[in-house]
Design an enzyme around this catalytic site. Sequence first.
Site, PDB file in Angstrom:
ATOM      1  N   LEU A 196     -62.571   9.684  40.651  1.00 15.59           N
ATOM      2  CA  LEU A 196     -62.019  10.613  41.761  1.00 15.59           C
ATOM      3  C   LEU A 196     -63.232  11.499  42.308  1.00 15.59           C
ATOM      4  O   LEU A 196     -63.688  12.126  41.886  1.00 15.59           O
ATOM      5  CB  LEU A 196     -61.039  11.844  41.337  1.00 15.59           C
ATOM      6  CG  LEU A 196     -60.479  12.881  42.607  1.00 15.59           C
ATOM      7  CD1 LEU A 196     -59.708  12.002  43.538  1.00 15.59           C
ATOM      8  CD2 LEU A 196     -59.805  14.042  41.534  1.00 15.59           C
ATOM      9  N   GLY A 213     -65.466   4.304  42.469  1.00 14.88           N
ATOM     10  CA  GLY A 213     -65.770   3.303  41.554  1.00 14.88           C
ATOM     11  C   GLY A 213     -66.137   1.892  42.330  1.00 14.88           C
ATOM     12  O   GLY A 213     -65.346   1.686  43.331  1.00 14.88           O
ATOM     13  N   GLY A 243     -65.748  -1.651  42.071  1.00 12.11           N
ATOM     14  CA  GLY A 243     -64.557  -2.490  42.631  1.00 12.11           C
ATOM     15  C   GLY A 243     -63.817  -2.020  43.384  1.00 12.11           C
ATOM     16  O   GLY A 243     -63.407  -2.830  44.417  1.00 12.11           O
ATOM     17  N   ARG A 286     -62.261   9.781  35.084  1.00  8.25           N
ATOM     18  CA  ARG A 286     -63.145  10.790  35.164  1.00  8.25           C
ATOM     19  C   ARG A 286     -63.448  11.093  36.823  1.00  8.25           C
ATOM     20  O   ARG A 286     -62.491  10.594  37.662  1.00  8.25           O
ATOM     21  CB  ARG A 286     -64.638   9.862  34.810  1.00  8.25           C
ATOM     22  CG  ARG A 286     -64.950   8.621  35.920  1.00  8.25           C
ATOM     23  CD  ARG A 286     -66.315   7.947  35.787  1.00  8.25           C
ATOM     24  NE  ARG A 286     -66.462   6.891  36.332  1.00  8.25           N
ATOM     25  CZ  ARG A 286     -67.608   6.677  37.054  1.00  8.25           C
ATOM     26  NH1 ARG A 286     -68.510   7.351  37.044  1.00  8.25           N
ATOM     27  NH2 ARG A 286     -67.746   5.594  37.989  1.00  8.25           N
ATOM     28  N   SER A 340     -66.634  12.578  39.762  1.00  4.40           N
ATOM     29  CA  SER A 340     -67.707  12.547  40.432  1.00  4.40           C
ATOM     30  C   SER A 340     -68.007  13.701  41.393  1.00  4.40           C
ATOM     31  O   SER A 340     -67.005  13.840  42.155  1.00  4.40           O
ATOM     32  CB  SER A 340     -68.164  11.148  40.766  1.00  4.40           C
ATOM     33  OG  SER A 340     -67.728  10.721  42.002  1.00  4.40           O
ATOM     34  N   SER A 391     -75.431   9.614  54.402  1.00  2.74           N
ATOM     35  CA  SER A 391     -75.447   9.383  53.180  1.00  2.74           C
ATOM     36  C   SER A 391     -75.454   7.787  52.771  1.00  2.74           C
ATOM     37  O   SER A 391     -75.217   6.918  53.394  1.00  2.74           O
ATOM     38  CB  SER A 391     -74.111   9.908  52.569  1.00  2.74           C
ATOM     39  OG  SER A 391     -73.813   9.653  51.347  1.00  2.74           O
ATOM     40  N   ASP A 427     -71.662  -0.972  48.012  1.00  7.22           N
ATOM     41  CA  ASP A 427     -70.269  -1.502  47.976  1.00  7.22           C
ATOM     42  C   ASP A 427     -69.670  -1.978  49.000  1.00  7.22           C
ATOM     43  O   ASP A 427     -69.165  -3.142  49.492  1.00  7.22           O
ATOM     44  CB  ASP A 427     -69.289  -0.142  47.503  1.00  7.22           C
ATOM     45  CG  ASP A 427     -69.650   0.145  46.165  1.00  7.22           C
ATOM     46  OD1 ASP A 427     -70.016  -0.673  45.192  1.00  7.22           O
ATOM     47  OD2 ASP A 427     -69.083   1.256  45.606  1.00  7.22           O
TER      48      ASP A 427
END
Length: 316
Positions: free
Chosen positions: A16, A42, A44, A93, A95, A254, A260
């Site tokens: 999250l 994340g 993927g 988790r 972040s 950013s 990704d």
Amino acid sequence: MTQTHPILTLTLNPALDMATSVATMEPGHKLRCSEPLLDPGGGGLNVSRAVKALGGDSLALVALGGLTGDRLAGLIRAEGVTFLSILGPGETRQSLTVTEDATGKQFRFMLPGPLWTETERARVFTLLRATSRPGGLSVISGSQPPGVPADFPAQLAASMLGSRVVLDTSGAALVQAMKSPIPGLAVLRMDTEEAEGLAGRKLTTQKDTADFAQSLVHRGVAEQVIMARGAEGNILALADRRVFAKAAKVKVKSTVGAGDSFVAAFVLAMARDETPEQALAWGCAAASAAVTTDATQLCRLEDVKALLPQCEVSAI
């Protein structure tokens, strides 16, 4: 162009993602933060989100657990990403990305995630055998969860028979993929820092990077090797050629999500049977577009299309 091959992404250590800002970072003080932005994160999962933003389709396999996992599932649904939930071994988790307004610097705090046992890993292999499709593209991207062996990507790939596997990882998993190549690996991607760590030397020029990338192809590490050279652009090596795609000139907000976004656009182009050179240009444009967005946001299709003409591809 119509998407002709299915795309599958796997995220066993999602997060999250929370993004906020403070006036200045000062130790020992209570820092008053701006209203946080929440995004599903994340490797993927971010690839699937970006594929969706680019007008494509994918199936995201995501390990979720606890209340944070429930909240993450809601955010994924809100974005319209098709996903299957894998029961994770513990609480999903979180972040945190904090931007310091005074300097524009970003501070990224990544929690490790729950520990995976052999039994839990076996469930993943079973699901992959059921969901991956021959001729499809399967993306293994992001950090590996605690408790898995270094050769875990190879074990995952072995569960996706006939699928073209794209690996974007780091650390021990990347080193292992170098030492013991994954049979039939279609694409391996890394950044310059990772490449220099593997090469044991600085890769100063485009030719240095291309030489090293192509040496990995000739060693059978992957059919295609991509190495990002930051704001400069990206290099793609195949057995018979090496090409460079120039990054578009943009104002960076950013860098979170740029890699990704690159993978998503590159894989979507592959799924549409475009050439490696075209896929590289799309990936480079998507990465360039992603750095213009705030915090954990990814690329936008209109930005990618606008920047694509700048991402010229040339031979090395």
